[in-house]
Design a protein around this motif. Structure first.
Motif, PDB file in Angstrom:
ATOM      1  N   SER A 125     -38.539  -1.563 -46.923  1.00 23.46           N
ATOM      2  CA  SER A 125     -39.770  -0.955 -46.435  1.00 23.46           C
ATOM      3  C   SER A 125     -41.017  -1.642 -46.953  1.00 23.46           C
ATOM      4  CB  SER A 125     -39.795   0.527 -46.812  1.00 23.46           C
ATOM      5  OG  SER A 125     -39.934   0.660 -48.202  1.00 23.46           O
ATOM      6  N   SER A 126     -40.920  -2.418 -48.010  1.00 25.44           N
ATOM      7  CA  SER A 126     -42.117  -2.985 -48.613  1.00 25.44           C
ATOM      8  C   SER A 126     -41.992  -4.498 -48.667  1.00 25.44           C
ATOM      9  CB  SER A 126     -42.310  -2.427 -50.026  1.00 25.44           C
ATOM     10  OG  SER A 126     -42.350  -1.026 -49.990  1.00 25.44           O
ATOM     11  N   ARG A 127     -42.879  -5.171 -47.952  1.00 22.30           N
ATOM     12  CA  ARG A 127     -42.827  -6.636 -47.938  1.00 22.30           C
ATOM     13  C   ARG A 127     -44.234  -7.175 -48.130  1.00 22.30           C
ATOM     14  NH1 ARG A 127     -40.059  -5.611 -43.129  1.00 22.30           N
ATOM     15  NH2 ARG A 127     -41.628  -6.722 -41.904  1.00 22.30           N
ATOM     16  N   ILE A 128     -44.321  -8.253 -48.854  1.00 18.46           N
ATOM     17  CA  ILE A 128     -45.611  -8.893 -49.039  1.00 18.46           C
ATOM     18  C   ILE A 128     -45.421 -10.398 -48.902  1.00 18.46           C
ATOM     19  CG2 ILE A 128     -45.387  -8.952 -51.574  1.00 18.46           C
ATOM     20  CD1 ILE A 128     -48.444  -8.503 -51.677  1.00 18.46           C
ATOM     21  N   GLU A 129     -46.245 -10.970 -48.086  1.00 17.10           N
ATOM     22  CA  GLU A 129     -46.207 -12.417 -47.902  1.00 17.10           C
ATOM     23  C   GLU A 129     -47.390 -13.009 -48.646  1.00 17.10           C
ATOM     24  OE1 GLU A 129     -45.308 -14.070 -43.982  1.00 17.10           O
ATOM     25  OE2 GLU A 129     -47.120 -15.276 -44.218  1.00 17.10           O
ATOM     26  N   LEU A 130     -47.099 -13.837 -49.613  1.00 18.05           N
ATOM     27  CA  LEU A 130     -48.137 -14.376 -50.479  1.00 18.05           C
ATOM     28  C   LEU A 130     -48.455 -15.797 -50.045  1.00 18.05           C
ATOM     29  CD1 LEU A 130     -46.667 -13.020 -53.823  1.00 18.05           C
ATOM     30  CD2 LEU A 130     -48.641 -12.112 -52.590  1.00 18.05           C
ATOM     31  N   ARG A 131     -49.542 -15.938 -49.322  1.00 22.76           N
ATOM     32  CA  ARG A 131     -49.883 -17.268 -48.805  1.00 22.76           C
ATOM     33  C   ARG A 131     -50.341 -18.199 -49.929  1.00 22.76           C
ATOM     34  NH1 ARG A 131     -50.752 -17.457 -43.130  1.00 22.76           N
ATOM     35  NH2 ARG A 131     -49.044 -16.211 -42.268  1.00 22.76           N
ATOM     36  N   ASN A 132     -50.960 -17.645 -50.934  1.00 27.92           N
ATOM     37  CA  ASN A 132     -51.440 -18.484 -52.030  1.00 27.92           C
ATOM     38  C   ASN A 132     -51.008 -17.949 -53.388  1.00 27.92           C
ATOM     39  OD1 ASN A 132     -53.273 -20.783 -50.981  1.00 27.92           O
ATOM     40  ND2 ASN A 132     -53.830 -18.996 -49.755  1.00 27.92           N
ATOM     41  N   VAL A 147     -40.509 -10.268 -51.310  1.00 30.87           N
ATOM     42  CA  VAL A 147     -41.613 -11.217 -51.479  1.00 30.87           C
ATOM     43  C   VAL A 147     -41.338 -12.448 -50.627  1.00 30.87           C
ATOM     44  CG1 VAL A 147     -42.908 -12.626 -53.111  1.00 30.87           C
ATOM     45  CG2 VAL A 147     -42.033 -10.385 -53.809  1.00 30.87           C
ATOM     46  N   LEU A 148     -42.279 -12.725 -49.760  1.00 32.22           N
ATOM     47  CA  LEU A 148     -42.126 -13.876 -48.879  1.00 32.22           C
ATOM     48  C   LEU A 148     -43.034 -14.985 -49.358  1.00 32.22           C
ATOM     49  CD1 LEU A 148     -42.452 -11.811 -45.592  1.00 32.22           C
ATOM     50  CD2 LEU A 148     -40.354 -12.575 -46.662  1.00 32.22           C
ATOM     51  N   GLY A 149     -42.477 -16.177 -49.467  1.00 29.98           N
ATOM     52  CA  GLY A 149     -43.304 -17.304 -49.856  1.00 29.98           C
ATOM     53  C   GLY A 149     -44.132 -17.790 -48.688  1.00 29.98           C
ATOM     54  N   ASN A 150     -44.941 -18.771 -48.983  1.00 28.24           N
ATOM     55  CA  ASN A 150     -45.795 -19.318 -47.949  1.00 28.24           C
ATOM     56  C   ASN A 150     -44.949 -19.990 -46.874  1.00 28.24           C
ATOM     57  OD1 ASN A 150     -47.623 -20.984 -46.472  1.00 28.24           O
ATOM     58  ND2 ASN A 150     -49.082 -20.693 -48.133  1.00 28.24           N
ATOM     59  N   PRO A 151     -45.093 -19.590 -45.638  1.00 24.15           N
ATOM     60  CA  PRO A 151     -44.257 -20.164 -44.593  1.00 24.15           C
ATOM     61  C   PRO A 151     -44.807 -21.461 -44.021  1.00 24.15           C
ATOM     62  CG  PRO A 151     -45.609 -18.453 -43.667  1.00 24.15           C
ATOM     63  CD  PRO A 151     -45.970 -18.526 -45.109  1.00 24.15           C
ATOM     64  N   THR A 152     -45.965 -21.890 -44.503  1.00 27.94           N
ATOM     65  CA  THR A 152     -46.627 -23.015 -43.849  1.00 27.94           C
ATOM     66  C   THR A 152     -46.358 -24.337 -44.536  1.00 27.94           C
ATOM     67  OG1 THR A 152     -48.626 -22.698 -45.179  1.00 27.94           O
ATOM     68  CG2 THR A 152     -48.472 -21.501 -43.085  1.00 27.94           C
ATOM     69  N   GLY A 153     -45.489 -24.364 -45.486  1.00 27.94           N
ATOM     70  CA  GLY A 153     -45.147 -25.618 -46.130  1.00 27.94           C
ATOM     71  C   GLY A 153     -45.929 -25.921 -47.380  1.00 27.94           C
ATOM     72  N   LEU A 154     -46.865 -25.052 -47.742  1.00 30.17           N
ATOM     73  CA  LEU A 154     -47.573 -25.272 -48.997  1.00 30.17           C
ATOM     74  C   LEU A 154     -46.621 -25.020 -50.166  1.00 30.17           C
ATOM     75  CD1 LEU A 154     -50.999 -23.569 -48.232  1.00 30.17           C
ATOM     76  CD2 LEU A 154     -50.415 -26.001 -48.123  1.00 30.17           C
ATOM     77  N   THR A 155     -46.911 -25.659 -51.270  1.00 27.91           N
ATOM     78  CA  THR A 155     -45.997 -25.575 -52.402  1.00 27.91           C
ATOM     79  C   THR A 155     -46.509 -24.643 -53.494  1.00 27.91           C
ATOM     80  OG1 THR A 155     -47.028 -27.550 -53.322  1.00 27.91           O
ATOM     81  CG2 THR A 155     -45.048 -27.850 -52.003  1.00 27.91           C
ATOM     82  N   THR A 156     -47.429 -23.778 -53.171  1.00 23.94           N
ATOM     83  CA  THR A 156     -47.876 -22.798 -54.146  1.00 23.94           C
ATOM     84  C   THR A 156     -46.746 -21.808 -54.426  1.00 23.94           C
ATOM     85  OG1 THR A 156     -50.100 -22.944 -53.248  1.00 23.94           O
ATOM     86  CG2 THR A 156     -49.614 -21.058 -54.663  1.00 23.94           C
ATOM     87  N   PRO A 157     -46.399 -21.607 -55.680  1.00 26.36           N
ATOM     88  CA  PRO A 157     -45.316 -20.657 -55.977  1.00 26.36           C
ATOM     89  C   PRO A 157     -45.677 -19.241 -55.545  1.00 26.36           C
ATOM     90  CG  PRO A 157     -45.892 -21.993 -57.892  1.00 26.36           C
ATOM     91  CD  PRO A 157     -46.949 -22.239 -56.871  1.00 26.36           C
ATOM     92  N   SER A 158     -44.657 -18.449 -55.259  1.00 27.43           N
ATOM     93  CA  SER A 158     -44.930 -17.049 -54.948  1.00 27.43           C
ATOM     94  C   SER A 158     -45.502 -16.337 -56.163  1.00 27.43           C
ATOM     95  CB  SER A 158     -43.648 -16.352 -54.489  1.00 27.43           C
ATOM     96  OG  SER A 158     -43.158 -16.924 -53.307  1.00 27.43           O
ATOM     97  N   LEU A 159     -44.837 -16.472 -57.287  1.00 26.66           N
ATOM     98  CA  LEU A 159     -45.294 -15.829 -58.517  1.00 26.66           C
ATOM     99  C   LEU A 159     -45.423 -16.878 -59.611  1.00 26.66           C
ATOM    100  CD1 LEU A 159     -42.975 -12.672 -58.606  1.00 26.66           C
ATOM    101  CD2 LEU A 159     -45.220 -12.893 -57.524  1.00 26.66           C
ATOM    102  N   THR A 160     -46.482 -16.791 -60.371  1.00 26.22           N
ATOM    103  CA  THR A 160     -46.666 -17.680 -61.510  1.00 26.22           C
ATOM    104  C   THR A 160     -46.951 -16.830 -62.732  1.00 26.22           C
ATOM    105  OG1 THR A 160     -47.563 -19.439 -60.121  1.00 26.22           O
ATOM    106  CG2 THR A 160     -48.005 -19.568 -62.486  1.00 26.22           C
ATOM    107  N   VAL A 161     -46.102 -16.929 -63.727  1.00 23.78           N
ATOM    108  CA  VAL A 161     -46.311 -16.209 -64.981  1.00 23.78           C
ATOM    109  C   VAL A 161     -47.143 -17.106 -65.884  1.00 23.78           C
ATOM    110  CG1 VAL A 161     -45.221 -15.073 -66.927  1.00 23.78           C
ATOM    111  CG2 VAL A 161     -44.087 -15.093 -64.705  1.00 23.78           C
TER     112      VAL A 161
END
Lengths: 434, 430
Positions: A125-132, A147-161
């Motif tokens: 039920s809960s989805r988030i697409e993180l473009r950056n 959690v959906l990563g960037n679908p456009t081919g950018l290499t920004t990580p979904s999550l960065t600690v």
């Protein structure tokens, strides 16, 4: 003092009057249409933000409704606004429902949690697409979200600690990534990743191959990462976020996991066909216990004192540590190249390989033995090797300081049970069944 | 007025207008004494500060007042005459929960917080997916109780989980314990799996009644200390006394704390009739007396990695006393220690210590292990494996890798020390 009394006092209840400072009823807010989230400031404050596909009930409870689910950042990011507000309160929780596509980079500030709205509907039920991407800091927690990563081919990580963050938890999430790591862990961070699913698929025609969890090797020696009960997999998972790409190669995904020192990987499953000769686990992992690995590519363990105990491998394994322990594992490889297990020691290396069962049928060879022990003074004891079909020339090849004693090597060679690499005989070679 | 009506009135006092609809238009269920309570069923209870949408349709909504909420909870549980599930929304819950037979208490959200304890009074009761804060915990008073996916943030001195004497088959799965939380097992047969013991939390079982403890895939982290303890510090990660203990696939990353004038703590202390300690990884740092001390009538310690880093003034990495019954086997382990001489016992430094002196008993077979020793300071004697207990030792130290004991100036080194060892063959020394 009774537990109840202690609780009451701690919660601010007057012992004599019995009045409660937290016993205020919730004043339900009408659903919003965007803008600043509203709602009471409860002891544990929370904000509900819903996007596309949310149910009527979820919308009714929401502080913010983003009807199309798309947050461009041009008029503010309500999720970030909620995070900032809760962080200012000392912590809280942002609950998400539906699909939210977030273009601006996000910062999950200390003490704030980002969660799916209902744990019972995990991964759905809960989805988030993180473009950056999103930054996680000390006390951050993200749970029960797809959690959906960037679908456009950018290499920004979904999550960065971020560096030196403590008590960061990623729990119960599904990560889907095509071009960038799902989680990047910076130097000195302390992170727990549990009960997650990582789908790291490769979307043609991209050439970037994402790690699922990545700790840059420049940060060796500082971070502490616990990865438990996770599934690392590849697959043809539907690309619903852009609706177009469906051609995910099942032979081109390469990498699942890379990690800094003090990575503990337990009870995980690594499952997916990958390219031979590429690394799927390439990590300075301190402990790797109780995992199941079914990969067509290789596992590299590079920590100087890795403990690799009690796993099942259907993959070639390279142990490169100085004092590593490879104990009580089962290796069952079919139609793979030999050697199945390779231990590289530096000159003073003293690795231990004991009580393993190694068997298989090979279809190619990088060298003529099933197990290759190179350099240092490895202790090879109590192992069982079998090659029921295609016999390698040797069961074990090793350099002279290696000790190969009391192993069962029957039926695991065609020429000789043990071979001295470079032609030198092993000094300690006794008690083996051949 | 029936209990139900009084609860309903309390519940609606000042709250009715906040709810989107009355709780139910159905006739109020009779009290349990009325004899028509529901069979196994689900009940949803919302916290006073719940935000989850499901709270709007909850069967009960609490008020935040302790007394009123206690009455509401009692009435709700009374509905579950034949067992059932109590689903809690997110938010904070004040009352104590007394669970009956087959009562399942489950959190629905990530933030279901219990600020008072749960008493598992009925058999087959369970608690899942809730967070305990401010010292609240669970007391188990019945058999076959299960606790899973819970998070305990304890105040030192409170038990996170206390299984009372004579209870059987308590299971604890997927829980996290913080702030020196204690899991205290006084009953028979317990299983702990996939749990994390953080900030020096630990498991304790001292009573004779405990018959079996199975512990698998758990993680221990934090500081432990011997002697008089400051607040928030325990003596052991595991302190177990009982007939059977099985510890597999666990990870111990433990540090010793405390004044340097005392002998340090034992990170793991196990004293069992039968002990199986397999595929664990133990990392110890600091002044442990022993990182692990394992005693058993019959035991096997296989496939483990014991590492001591920065060990200071320690008497040993591990201590085994396993020959009182049919004997013990210690095989295929890696022992690796960097140690200093102990000012309280300067005579010896040895990573591995074995006591095996019971005449007529099985003795201890120490086979296929690797022992590494990187000394930090000189001592009078340095050994790889110390076999004690007085002659004749009944340790069989065979086919081990005991290299790394090349003589050091000013030292007296020996791979193995023991009085009249029964067997000492096949070890690789150089």
């Amino acid at each position: 003092m009774s537990r109840e009394s202690r609780v009451l006092r701690t919660m601010g209840h007057g012992m004599a009057s019995g009045r409660s400072e937290v016993a205020q009823p919730l004043t339900r807010q009408s659903s919003g249409g965007g803008g600043t989230p509203r709602g009471r400031r409860l002891p544990w404050a929370s904000r509900i933000i819903v996007g596309a596909g949310a149910t009527a009930e979820q919308k009714a409870a929401a502080d913010v409704v983003v009807s199309d689910g798309y947050i461009s950042g041009l008029s503010g990011n309500p999720i970030q606004v909620a995070i900032d507000e809760l962080a200012a309160l000392g912590g809280g929780e942002v609950l998400l429902a539906g699909l939210l596509t977030v273009v601006p980079a996000m910062d999950l500030k200390s003490g704030v949690r980002l969660s799916g709205i209902d744990r019972l509907s995990r991964h759905s039920s809960s989805r988030i697409e993180l473009r950056n991407g999103m930054t996680l800091r000390s006390g951050s927690r993200i749970s029960d979200i797809h959690v959906l990563g960037n679908p456009t081919g950018l290499t920004t990580p979904s999550l960065t600690v971020v560096s030196s963050a403590t008590d960061v938890t990623v729990d119960g999430c599904m990560f889907e990534s095509t071009s960038a790591p799902s989680i990047v862990i910076s130097n000195g961070a302390s992170v727990v990743i549990r009960d997650c699913v990582f789908w790291t698929h490769y979307k043609l025609p991209q050439t970037v191959r994402p790690w699922a969890v990545y700790g840059p090797e420049a940060t060796l020696g500082q971070s502490r990462v616990l990865i438990e009960d996770c599934l690392f997999s590849t697959g043809q998972f539907g690309a619903y976020h852009d609706g177009a790409s469906t051609d995910f190669s099942r032979t081109s995904v390469s990498a699942f996991l890379d990690g800094p020192f003090w990575t503990f990987v337990r009870n995980c499953t690594f499952d997916g066909p990958t390219s031979t000769g590429q690394a799927c686990i390439h990590a300075a992992i301190a402990e790797f216990t109780g995992n199941t690995v079914r990969l067509a590519s290789d596992c590299f363990f590079t920590a100087p004192d890795a403990a690799i105990v009690g796993n099942i491998f259907e993959a070639n394994v390279f142990v490169k540590g100085k004092e590593s322990a490879f104990i009580d594992n089962q290796m069952m490889l079919v139609d793979r190249r030999i050697p199945y297990l390779t231990v590289f020691n530096p000159p003073q290396g003293r690795s231990m390989v004991a009580a393993n069962v190694i068997s298989g049928r090979h279809n190619a060879q990088d060298s003529p033995e099933m197990v290759r022990l190179v350099g240092g003074a490895t202790w090879f004891h109590g192992n069982v090797l079998r090659a029921p079909d295609t016999k390698p020339s040797y069961a074990v090849s090793a350099t002279p300081d290696t000790v190969v004693v009391h192993n069962d090597l029957r039926g695991a060679y065609a020429t000789a049970a043990v071979n001295g690499i470079g032609g030198s005989p092993l000094l300690n070679l006794s008690g083996n069944l051949t | 007025m029936s209990t139900w009506r009084s609860v309903r009135r309390m519940l609606h006092g000042g709250l009715e207008s906040d709810l989107p609809a009355p709780l139910s238009d159905l006739p109020p269920p009779p009290s349990r004494a009325g004899g028509a309570a529901r069979p196994y069923a689900d009940i949803v209870i919302a916290a006073h500060d719940a935000r989850s949408p499901v709270a709007a349709s909850a069967d009960y909504r609490l008020t935040g007042d302790f007394d009123a909420d206690t009455a509401i909870v009692a009435a709700a549980l009374a509905e579950l005459f034949d067992g059932g599930r109590i689903l809690l929304t997110d938010g904070h819950f004040l009352p104590v929960w007394h669970l009956g037979v087959q009562h399942r208490l489950e959190g629905m959200g990530d933030r279901t917080v219990l600020l008072a304890g749960v008493e598992c009074d009925g058999t087959l009761s369970s608690v899942a997916n809730v967070r305990f804060e401010q010292g609240a915990g669970i007391v188990v008073r019945a058999d076959d109780c299960a606790i899973s996916s819970c998070d305990f943030a304890q105040v030192y001195g409170d038990f996170a989980i206390e299984a009372m004497p004579s209870t059987r088959a308590t299971s604890v799965i997927g829980c996290t314990f913080r702030n020196a939380a204690v899991v205290d097992l006084k009953g028979y047969d317990a299983m702990i799996r996939n749990c994390r013991f953080l900030d020096g939390s630990g498991v304790r079982a001292h009573d004779q009644g405990v018959t079996a403890l199975l512990m698998d895939a758990c993680t221990f982290e934090g500081q432990y200390q011997a002697g008089s303890l400051p607040s928030g510090v325990l003596q052991y990660a595991i302190d177990y006394y009982g007939p059977l203990i099985v510890v597999t696939r666990c990870s111990f990353d433990v540090q010793a704390a405390g004044p340097t004038t005392d002998l340090g703590p034992n990170g793991i202390s196990i004293d069992g009739g039968v002990v199986v300690f397999r595929a664990n990884v133990v990392r110890a740092t600091g002044r442990f007396k022993f990182a692990a001390i394992i005693s058993a009538d019959t035991g096997s310690v296989t496939g483990n990695v014991f590492t001591g880093t920065g060990l200071d003034e320690q008497t040993g990495l591990v201590f085994f006393n396993m020959d009182a019954g049919t004997g013990g086997v210690i095989a295929h382990n890696l022992f690796r220690a960097g140690m200093r001489a102990n000012p309280l016992d300067t005579s010896r430094v040895a990573p591995v210590n074995i006591d095996a002196f019971d005449p007529g008993k099985g003795g201890v077979l120490f086979r296929g292990n690797v022992v590494r020793h990187d000394p930090l300071t000189p001592a009078a004697w340095r050994y790889g494996v110390w076999c004690g207990g007085g002659p004749p030792s009944r340790s069989y130290v065979v086919h081990n890798d005991l290299r790394n004991f090349a003589p050091t100036p000013g030292w007296t080194d020996a791979p193995v020390f023991g009085a009249v060892l029964t067997s000492l063959t096949g070890n690789v020394l150089t």
